[in-house]
Design a protein around this motif. Structure first.
Motif, short mmCIF file in Angstrom:
data_model
loop_
_atom_site.label_atom_id
_atom_site.label_comp_id
_atom_site.label_asym_id
_atom_site.label_seq_id
_atom_site.Cartn_x
_atom_site.Cartn_y
_atom_site.Cartn_z
N LEU A 122 0.83 -1.21 0.00
CA LEU A 122 0.00 0.00 0.00
C LEU A 122 0.87 1.26 0.00
CD1 LEU A 122 -2.87 -1.04 2.45
CD2 LEU A 122 -2.97 -0.88 -0.05
N ASP A 123 1.95 1.23 0.74
CA ASP A 123 2.88 2.38 0.73
C ASP A 123 3.45 2.59 -0.66
OD1 ASP A 123 2.40 2.79 3.42
OD2 ASP A 123 4.30 1.91 4.09
N SER A 124 3.77 1.51 -1.35
CA SER A 124 4.29 1.62 -2.73
C SER A 124 3.24 2.24 -3.64
CB SER A 124 4.70 0.24 -3.25
OG SER A 124 5.09 0.32 -4.60
N LEU A 125 1.98 1.82 -3.51
CA LEU A 125 0.90 2.40 -4.32
C LEU A 125 0.77 3.90 -4.03
CD1 LEU A 125 -1.78 -0.43 -4.03
CD2 LEU A 125 -0.47 0.18 -6.08
N GLU A 126 0.81 4.26 -2.75
CA GLU A 126 0.71 5.68 -2.37
C GLU A 126 1.91 6.47 -2.87
OE1 GLU A 126 -1.81 7.51 -0.99
OE2 GLU A 126 -2.97 5.68 -1.29
N ASP A 127 3.11 5.92 -2.68
CA ASP A 127 4.33 6.62 -3.12
C ASP A 127 4.32 6.87 -4.62
OD1 ASP A 127 5.24 6.54 -0.52
OD2 ASP A 127 6.67 4.90 -0.85
N ASN A 128 3.66 6.01 -5.37
CA ASN A 128 3.59 6.14 -6.82
C ASN A 128 2.31 6.84 -7.29
OD1 ASN A 128 6.04 4.77 -8.04
ND2 ASN A 128 5.39 3.28 -6.49
N ASN A 129 1.58 7.40 -6.33
CA ASN A 129 0.41 8.22 -6.64
C ASN A 129 -0.67 7.48 -7.41
OD1 ASN A 129 -0.65 10.74 -6.04
ND2 ASN A 129 -0.02 11.62 -7.99
N VAL A 130 -0.80 6.18 -7.18
CA VAL A 130 -1.77 5.37 -7.92
C VAL A 130 -3.20 5.84 -7.67
CG1 VAL A 130 -2.68 3.02 -8.22
CG2 VAL A 130 -0.21 3.40 -8.07
N ASN A 131 -3.50 6.27 -6.47
CA ASN A 131 -4.85 6.76 -6.14
C ASN A 131 -5.25 7.89 -7.09
OD1 ASN A 131 -6.86 8.54 -4.84
ND2 ASN A 131 -6.69 7.13 -3.13
N GLU A 132 -4.37 8.87 -7.25
CA GLU A 132 -4.66 10.00 -8.13
C GLU A 132 -4.72 9.57 -9.59
OE1 GLU A 132 -5.69 13.10 -7.33
OE2 GLU A 132 -5.70 12.24 -5.30
N LEU A 133 -3.88 8.63 -9.98
CA LEU A 133 -3.90 8.15 -11.36
C LEU A 133 -5.22 7.45 -11.68
CD1 LEU A 133 -0.25 6.81 -11.69
CD2 LEU A 133 -1.19 8.93 -12.64
N ILE A 134 -5.74 6.70 -10.74
CA ILE A 134 -7.02 6.03 -10.96
C ILE A 134 -8.14 7.06 -11.11
CG2 ILE A 134 -8.78 4.56 -9.86
CD1 ILE A 134 -6.36 2.95 -8.67
N LYS A 135 -8.12 8.07 -10.26
CA LYS A 135 -9.14 9.12 -10.37
C LYS A 135 -9.01 9.88 -11.69
CE LYS A 135 -8.26 10.49 -6.02
NZ LYS A 135 -8.30 11.30 -4.79
N LYS A 136 -7.78 10.16 -12.12
CA LYS A 136 -7.58 10.82 -13.41
C LYS A 136 -8.12 9.97 -14.55
CE LYS A 136 -3.61 13.78 -12.47
NZ LYS A 136 -2.22 14.11 -12.82
N ALA A 137 -7.92 8.66 -14.47
CA ALA A 137 -8.43 7.77 -15.51
C ALA A 137 -9.95 7.82 -15.56
CB ALA A 137 -7.95 6.33 -15.25
N ALA A 138 -10.59 7.79 -14.41
CA ALA A 138 -12.06 7.86 -14.37
C ALA A 138 -12.55 9.18 -14.95
CB ALA A 138 -12.55 7.66 -12.94
N TYR A 139 -11.87 10.26 -14.62
CA TYR A 139 -12.27 11.56 -15.17
C TYR A 139 -12.00 11.65 -16.67
CZ TYR A 139 -13.99 14.04 -11.13
OH TYR A 139 -14.77 14.46 -10.09
#
Length: 152
Positions: A122-139
């Motif tokens: 989870l830290d790796s996902l956060e460090d790589n900003n995956v959360n924001e990338l997923i939201k950008k993809a949805a938008y």
């Protein structure tokens, strides 16, 4: 409807104009519910927004699954075992989410112990900003749905 409609798990959003009667609206909802769930929304903008979440969403899940299967293969698992590991992990996680009356964050916290393997992931996902990338993809899908609607 999205691709999971093929297996009765689709999600379709809909709205109505003033000309649609209550009886017609019920008939439409009943028809849409034959493919899974339907959500009545306030206006067309929400239909475009739902495209970015549930319409395109299965591809996001498949993308994540594909990545996990590639990792499993690289770790030495067979293609069949990789598929079992990934598909059952997703199926179990979705079932837990559907049965639990808690947020996804709470469920993540239950899995991830401080200093453990899940926390490292989870830290790796956060460090790589995956959360924001997923939201950008949805938008991106939402914005494209709006563009396509304006063209018609």
């Amino acid at each position: 409807p999205n691709l999971p409609a093929q297996v009765g798990k689709g999600v379709t959003s809909y709205t109505e104009s003033a000309e649609v009667s209550k009886v017609e609206l019920i008939m439409v909802r009943n028809l849409l519910d034959t493919t899974g769930e339907s959500i009545r929304v306030q206006n067309e903008n929400f239909i475009d927004a739902s495209t970015g979440i549930s319409g395109s969403g299965p591809a996001y899940v498949f993308y994540f699954m594909h990545s996990m299967m590639e990792a499993a293969l690289k770790m030495g698992f067979s293609p069949n075992d990789s598929k079992i590991l990934v598909s059952n992990t997703f199926e179990g996680a979705v079932e837990l989410f559907n049965q639990a009356n808690v947020s996804p964050q709470t469920l993540m916290d239950r899995v991830a112990s401080k200093g453990g393997t899940t926390r490292a992931a989870l830290d790796s996902l956060e460090d790589n900003n995956v959360n924001e990338l997923i939201k950008k993809a949805a938008y991106a899908a939402f914005d494209r749905a709006v563009e396509l609607g304006e063209q018609s």
